[in-house]
Write an enzyme that holds these catalytic residues in place. Sequence first.
Site, PDB file in Angstrom:
ATOM      1  N   LYS A  69      25.690  42.324  -3.967  1.00  7.56           N
ATOM      2  CA  LYS A  69      25.074  42.836  -2.737  1.00  7.56           C
ATOM      3  C   LYS A  69      24.699  44.315  -2.881  1.00  7.56           C
ATOM      4  CE  LYS A  69      28.544  41.472  -0.037  1.00  7.56           C
ATOM      5  NZ  LYS A  69      29.388  40.691  -0.957  1.00  7.56           N
ATOM      6  N   ASP A 105      24.868  41.507 -15.268  1.00  6.96           N
ATOM      7  CA  ASP A 105      25.744  40.712 -14.404  1.00  6.96           C
ATOM      8  C   ASP A 105      25.699  39.300 -14.963  1.00  6.96           C
ATOM      9  OD1 ASP A 105      26.860  39.083 -12.394  1.00  6.96           O
ATOM     10  OD2 ASP A 105      26.304  40.516 -10.824  1.00  6.96           O
ATOM     11  N   VAL A 132      30.442  53.930  -7.287  1.00 10.53           N
ATOM     12  CA  VAL A 132      30.831  53.716  -5.878  1.00 10.53           C
ATOM     13  C   VAL A 132      31.516  52.350  -5.735  1.00 10.53           C
ATOM     14  CG1 VAL A 132      29.101  55.210  -4.767  1.00 10.53           C
ATOM     15  CG2 VAL A 132      28.538  52.826  -5.229  1.00 10.53           C
ATOM     16  N   ALA A 133      31.997  51.792  -6.856  1.00 13.99           N
ATOM     17  CA  ALA A 133      32.643  50.464  -6.788  1.00 13.99           C
ATOM     18  C   ALA A 133      34.145  50.636  -6.575  1.00 13.99           C
ATOM     19  CB  ALA A 133      32.342  49.670  -8.049  1.00 13.99           C
ATOM     20  N   ARG A 134      34.897  50.697  -7.638  1.00 15.74           N
ATOM     21  CA  ARG A 134      36.338  50.935  -7.581  1.00 15.74           C
ATOM     22  C   ARG A 134      36.714  51.821  -8.748  1.00 15.74           C
ATOM     23  NH1 ARG A 134      36.340  50.077  -3.030  1.00 15.74           N
ATOM     24  NH2 ARG A 134      37.449  48.507  -1.813  1.00 15.74           N
ATOM     25  N   ASP A 169      32.772  58.255  -6.289  1.00 14.22           N
ATOM     26  CA  ASP A 169      33.222  58.127  -4.891  1.00 14.22           C
ATOM     27  C   ASP A 169      34.619  57.509  -4.834  1.00 14.22           C
ATOM     28  OD1 ASP A 169      32.850  58.160  -2.022  1.00 14.22           O
ATOM     29  OD2 ASP A 169      32.525  55.994  -2.107  1.00 14.22           O
ATOM     30  N   GLU A 220      43.988  56.966  -4.965  1.00 18.11           N
ATOM     31  CA  GLU A 220      43.314  57.706  -3.892  1.00 18.11           C
ATOM     32  C   GLU A 220      44.322  58.162  -2.841  1.00 18.11           C
ATOM     33  OE1 GLU A 220      40.040  55.388  -2.402  1.00 18.11           O
ATOM     34  OE2 GLU A 220      39.029  55.375  -4.321  1.00 18.11           O
ATOM     35  N   HIS A 268      35.696  58.681  -1.218  1.00 13.63           N
ATOM     36  CA  HIS A 268      35.503  57.277  -0.850  1.00 13.63           C
ATOM     37  C   HIS A 268      34.696  57.171   0.458  1.00 13.63           C
ATOM     38  CE1 HIS A 268      37.440  53.030  -1.331  1.00 13.63           C
ATOM     39  NE2 HIS A 268      36.251  52.943  -0.779  1.00 13.63           N
ATOM     40  N   LEU A 269      33.466  57.682   0.365  1.00 14.11           N
ATOM     41  CA  LEU A 269      32.615  57.736   1.569  1.00 14.11           C
ATOM     42  C   LEU A 269      31.551  56.656   1.595  1.00 14.11           C
ATOM     43  CD1 LEU A 269      31.863  61.576   1.981  1.00 14.11           C
ATOM     44  CD2 LEU A 269      33.466  60.154   3.277  1.00 14.11           C
ATOM     45  N   GLY A 270      31.578  55.748   0.613  1.00 18.33           N
ATOM     46  CA  GLY A 270      30.505  54.755   0.497  1.00 18.33           C
ATOM     47  C   GLY A 270      30.174  54.030   1.786  1.00 18.33           C
ATOM     48  N   ALA A 271      31.191  53.667   2.545  1.00 10.26           N
ATOM     49  CA  ALA A 271      30.965  52.879   3.767  1.00 10.26           C
ATOM     50  C   ALA A 271      30.850  53.753   5.003  1.00 10.26           C
ATOM     51  CB  ALA A 271      32.116  51.891   3.951  1.00 10.26           C
TER      52      ALA A 271
HETATM   53  N1  NAD Z   1      32.635  53.005  -2.181  1.00  7.10           N
HETATM   54  C1  NAD Z   1      32.665  52.224  -1.116  1.00  7.10           C
HETATM   55  O1  NAD Z   1      32.941  52.675  -0.019  1.00  7.10           O
HETATM   56  C2  NAD Z   1      32.320  50.765  -1.259  1.00  7.10           C
HETATM   57  C3  NAD Z   1      31.648  50.088  -0.221  1.00  7.10           C
HETATM   58  C4  NAD Z   1      31.331  48.733  -0.393  1.00  7.10           C
HETATM   59  C5  NAD Z   1      31.675  48.083  -1.579  1.00  7.10           C
HETATM   60  N2  NAD Z   1      32.358  48.766  -2.543  1.00  7.10           N
HETATM   61  C6  NAD Z   1      32.702  48.111  -3.822  1.00  7.10           C
HETATM   62  O2  NAD Z   1      31.506  47.809  -4.520  1.00  7.10           O
HETATM   63  C7  NAD Z   1      31.689  46.669  -5.363  1.00  7.10           C
HETATM   64  C8  NAD Z   1      30.567  45.669  -5.170  1.00  7.10           C
HETATM   65  O3  NAD Z   1      30.563  45.198  -3.849  1.00  7.10           O
HETATM   66  P1  NAD Z   1      29.561  44.027  -3.416  1.00  7.10           P
HETATM   67  O4  NAD Z   1      29.702  43.890  -1.963  1.00  7.10           O
HETATM   68  O5  NAD Z   1      28.225  44.278  -4.023  1.00  7.10           O
HETATM   69  O6  NAD Z   1      30.251  42.768  -4.149  1.00  7.10           O
HETATM   70  P2  NAD Z   1      29.519  41.433  -4.646  1.00  7.10           P
HETATM   71  O7  NAD Z   1      30.606  40.446  -4.846  1.00  7.10           O
HETATM   72  O8  NAD Z   1      28.374  41.098  -3.762  1.00  7.10           O
HETATM   73  O9  NAD Z   1      28.926  41.851  -6.078  1.00  7.10           O
HETATM   74  C9  NAD Z   1      29.688  42.014  -7.226  1.00  7.10           C
HETATM   75  C10 NAD Z   1      28.855  41.513  -8.415  1.00  7.10           C
HETATM   76  O10 NAD Z   1      29.541  41.869  -9.602  1.00  7.10           O
HETATM   77  C11 NAD Z   1      29.305  40.810 -10.533  1.00  7.10           C
HETATM   78  N3  NAD Z   1      30.276  40.849 -11.615  1.00  7.10           N
HETATM   79  C12 NAD Z   1      31.499  40.260 -11.679  1.00  7.10           C
HETATM   80  N4  NAD Z   1      32.062  40.528 -12.864  1.00  7.10           N
HETATM   81  C13 NAD Z   1      31.183  41.293 -13.562  1.00  7.10           C
HETATM   82  C14 NAD Z   1      31.198  41.875 -14.856  1.00  7.10           C
HETATM   83  N5  NAD Z   1      32.240  41.749 -15.669  1.00  7.10           N
HETATM   84  N6  NAD Z   1      30.115  42.598 -15.242  1.00  7.10           N
HETATM   85  C15 NAD Z   1      29.058  42.747 -14.414  1.00  7.10           C
HETATM   86  N7  NAD Z   1      28.992  42.214 -13.183  1.00  7.10           N
HETATM   87  C16 NAD Z   1      30.048  41.499 -12.764  1.00  7.10           C
HETATM   88  C17 NAD Z   1      29.361  39.542  -9.696  1.00  7.10           C
HETATM   89  O11 NAD Z   1      28.681  38.482 -10.337  1.00  7.10           O
HETATM   90  C18 NAD Z   1      28.657  39.992  -8.428  1.00  7.10           C
HETATM   91  O12 NAD Z   1      27.269  39.676  -8.485  1.00  7.10           O
HETATM   92  C19 NAD Z   1      33.077  46.135  -5.012  1.00  7.10           C
HETATM   93  O13 NAD Z   1      33.987  46.634  -5.965  1.00  7.10           O
HETATM   94  C20 NAD Z   1      33.387  46.764  -3.668  1.00  7.10           C
HETATM   95  O14 NAD Z   1      34.758  46.884  -3.467  1.00  7.10           O
HETATM   96  C21 NAD Z   1      32.672  50.081  -2.406  1.00  7.10           C
HETATM   97  O1  3PG Z   2      35.947  48.199   0.455  1.00  2.00           O
HETATM   98  C1  3PG Z   2      35.153  48.754   1.198  1.00  2.00           C
HETATM   99  O2  3PG Z   2      34.585  48.206   2.159  1.00  2.00           O
HETATM  100  C2  3PG Z   2      34.789  50.149   0.898  1.00  2.00           C
HETATM  101  O3  3PG Z   2      35.444  50.610  -0.226  1.00  2.00           O
HETATM  102  C3  3PG Z   2      34.963  51.057   2.086  1.00  2.00           C
HETATM  103  O4  3PG Z   2      36.273  51.167   2.522  1.00  2.00           O
HETATM  104  P1  3PG Z   2      36.591  52.045   3.860  1.00  2.00           P
HETATM  105  O5  3PG Z   2      35.911  51.370   4.985  1.00  2.00           O
HETATM  106  O6  3PG Z   2      38.059  52.013   3.981  1.00  2.00           O
HETATM  107  O7  3PG Z   2      36.041  53.382   3.651  1.00  2.00           O
END
Ligand code: NAD
Ligand code: 3PG
Length: 526
Positions: A206, A226, A285-287, A311, A316, A335-338
Amino acid sequence: MATSASQTLRTPSLKNPSLSLSSKPFLSSAFSVSIRSRQNRGSRPLLVVVSAGLDAKPTILVAEKLGDAGIELLKDFANVDCSYNLSPEELCTKISLCDALIVRSGTKVSREVFESSSGRLKVVGRAGVGIDNVDLAAATEHGCLVVNAPTANTVAAAEHGIALLAAMARNVAQADASVKSGKWQRNKYVGVSLVGKTLAVMGFGKVGTEVARRAKGLGMHVIAHDPYAPADRARAIGVELVSFDEAISTADFISLHMPLTPSTTKILNDENFAKMKKGVRIVNVARGGVIDEEALVKALDAGIVAQAALDVFTVEPPPKDSKLVQHERVTVTPHLGASTVEAQEGVAIEIAEAVVGALKGELAATAVNAPMVPAEVLTELKPYVVLAEKLGRLAVQLVAGGSGVKSIKVTYASARAPDDLDTRLLRAMITKGLIEPISSVFVNLVNADFTAKQRGIRITEERITLDGSPESPLDFIQVQIANVESRFASAISESGEITVEGRVKDGVPHLTKVALSFAGRSISQV
Ligand SMILES: NC(=O)c1ccc[n+]([C@@H]2O[C@H](COP(=O)([O-])OP(=O)(O)OC[C@H]3O[C@@H](n4cnc5c(N)ncnc54)[C@H](O)[C@@H]3O)[C@@H](O)[C@H]2O)c1
Ligand SMILES: O=C(O)[C@H](O)COP(=O)(O)O
C-alpha cells in the site's frame, strides 16, 4: 473415490455475523473464533455470535490522542475515558474498569494489562497499522479481540517518505539548523537532484505503491522489489519489478516499505550495503528493524551511503547518544509517518467503528486475532489446522518473484459428507500461511477471506468425497497455485502450477507431495 464438486470462494457475508467474545483462555493463538460443535451443524452460521454481554453502557479507555470524529463515534455508544500519558501502573489500574482500550504505537499493551483487566477488557483497538506494541498472545489467551486500522494512514506514510526523500537530497534539516545557529553556509549544503535518478521501492504494497506513484511525478526512474506483488499492478504505473540484488545495486535512492518479519529483519546489513552503488541514499518509513543500524553507521562512515532519512528505529525513542541519530548526514523524525491531521482523523474513525462493532459482537474485517475455538472442534481439527497453514507457507515459498500469486485451488479429500465438514477454518489457515510470510497483515478466521480478496487472490475450493469411514475428518489437503513462476524452475520461462499436498497420520501432519508443472511438463515431484 465417489463425487467431486468445485466451488469458487466468495467472501462470506459479514452481515449479522456470529463472533463470540468469550473470556475463556484460548487453546490456539492462531484462531479463536468460536465454532459450533458438529451437533449444531445444521444451524448455520458456523461462527457463533454471542453478544458482548454488556448490561450497562460499555467503557472505552482512549490512552493516546485520537481524532475528534472517532471520539464522537465512541461517545454515541459508550462511556469514553480519554486519559493520556498513563504510566504502566496507572494503565493497569484503570483497565479493570474498561471494556475496550484504544492506543497508538506509544502505549505498551503488555500481558500485565490483560491480567489486570480480570477478563473485562474485550477489545483493544490499535489506531494504526503496526501492533508490535500489543502482546497479541496475551490478548488471545485472555479472550480479548485486537483490531487495527490498516488503510487510513497509507497516504500519510507515503507523503512522509517523499518529504524525507526531498529534504534529505537538499539538506533541508541540516541547513535549517545551521541558519538558526547564525551561520550562512551556501556551499556546504549543495544537494543532489531527484529528476532522472533511480529510486528502488522495497516492498510494493500500500505505502510503497503510493511512494512510487509520487516519485514518478518527480521525474524519477522507479523500480521496485517485492517478490509477491503482481507485475501488472507495477506495470500499470510504469514501475518495473526487479530482483533484490538488482534493486539495491542499481538504485541512487532506496525507500523501504516492507513489513518487519523474520525474513526482512536487518535485510539491509553489511553484506547488502557492500552491493550498493557508492553514494546511495536511503529512506526508511517502514520499521527500524529492517535495517542493521550499526551496519548503516559503518556504511555512512565508509561513504557507501551518502545520506539516510529515518522515521523509524529499532528502539523507539532511540538512545540520545545514538551514533546513527547524531550522524551529520542522517535526517531523523520521531515516527511521524502517520501523523497528519487527515490520517489521524481517518484512523480515528476506522478504529472507532471497528471497536464499537466488535463490542456489539460484529465480525471485524481488521481483526488481528479472535476468541476461542471450542475444545471439541479444535481437538479434531487441530492437526489439519497446522497442516493447512504449513501447506500455505510452503506453497508461497516455492513462488518466484514477478508474476505474483493470484489463483489458488484447494482440494479437500474426505469420506465425510460435504455438510459434515466445514472447511472455513482450514481455508483461513491456508490463507494465513500464504499471506503472512509476505506482508504485515495478521490473518485469522475473521479476516482471511477479506485479506485474500483485498490482495486480489482468488481461492477456489474443491471437495472430493471418498468412500470409507468418516471417522477422520480428512484424507488429504492439496494446495495448488496456478500461473506462477517457481523458484526452482529458473531455466523455464513459462509460468505454471505449484502443487503441495499433505495428510495427517497418527495426529501428525505430513507433507506427501510437492509438484511443479510448467507448460504441461512436470519439472519435479516429491
Ligand atoms: N512510519 C509510519 O508511521 C508508518 C505508517 C504506515 C505504515 N508503516 C509501515 O510501512 C510498512 C508497509 O506498510 P503497508 O501498509 O504498505 O503494508 P502492505 O502489507 O500493504 O505492504 C507490504 C509489502 O511488502 C511486501 N514484502 C513482504 N516481504 C518482502 C520482502 N522480503 N521484500 C520486499 N517486499 C516484501 C509485501 O508483499 C507487501 O506488498 C509496514 O512495515 C508498516 O508497519 C509505517
Ligand atoms: O503502524 C503504523 O500505523 C504507523 O507506524 C504509525 O503509528 P502511530 O499511529 O502510532 O504513529
